[in-house]
Design a protein around this motif. Structure first.
Motif, short mmCIF file in Angstrom:
data_model
loop_
_atom_site.label_atom_id
_atom_site.label_comp_id
_atom_site.label_asym_id
_atom_site.label_seq_id
_atom_site.Cartn_x
_atom_site.Cartn_y
_atom_site.Cartn_z
N VAL A 1 0.96 -1.25 -0.04
CA VAL A 1 -0.03 0.06 -0.01
C VAL A 1 0.92 1.33 -0.16
N GLU B 1 -4.60 6.70 1.33
CA GLU B 1 -3.85 5.26 1.51
C GLU B 1 -4.52 4.48 0.32
N ARG C 1 -4.21 0.57 -2.13
CA ARG C 1 -3.44 -0.64 -2.53
C ARG C 1 -2.57 -0.30 -3.87
#
Length: 143
Positions: free
Chosen positions: A55, A74, A76
């Motif tokens: 991430v 944030e 992935r």
């Protein structure tokens, strides 16, 4: 081994391979990947390994972090994603993950094609059974 490569600007092509669970990016010398550029904050963002996935997390930077053109706090990241740090684009590469994905996809395709073979066999057996039953009934009716 994962890596990040500068994809734009005067340092384009510079690559950093890493095997840590956390890589920090920013202007400060304390970062894993130092980018001494005006649009990059002292502690701009981090790439973190969570389980088997990476991430990217913005560290409250002034100019923000984006992933494939969308601002993120944030998110992935995957092989081939573009992380924009200030005005600089970084290419995230994780070929081991891509190879693993390809192997899983091939295994799934093989299982899936095996299912089709079973389905076709069932259809053929059913067709032969129905044809035989029709022939048998027809021969009884014709007698």
């Amino acid at each position: 081994m994962p890596s990040i490569m500068i994809a734009s600007g005067e340092r384009a092509g510079q690559r950093v391979d890493f095997d840590q669970n956390k890589v920090t990016i920013g202007r400060s010398e304390s970062n894993t990947f130092v980018m001494d550029m005006p649009s990059v904050s002292a502690e701009h963002c981090a790439i973190i390994l969570r389980g088997d996935r990476y991430v990217v997390r913005d560290l409250d930077s002034t100019n923000g972090t984006s992933l494939n053109g969308s601002p993120v706090r944030e998110a992935r990241i995957r092989h081939g994603d573009i992380i924009k740090v200030g005005d600089v684009e970084l290419l995230f590469e994780d070929e081991s993950a891509e190879a693993d994905y390809t192997q899983r996809l091939d295994a799934f395709s093989t299982r899936k094609s095996g299912r089709w073979k079973v389905i076709i066999a069932v259809i053929l057996v059913t067709a032969v059974t129905v044809t035989a039953a029709w022939w048998f009934v027809s021969s009884l009716m014709g007698s």
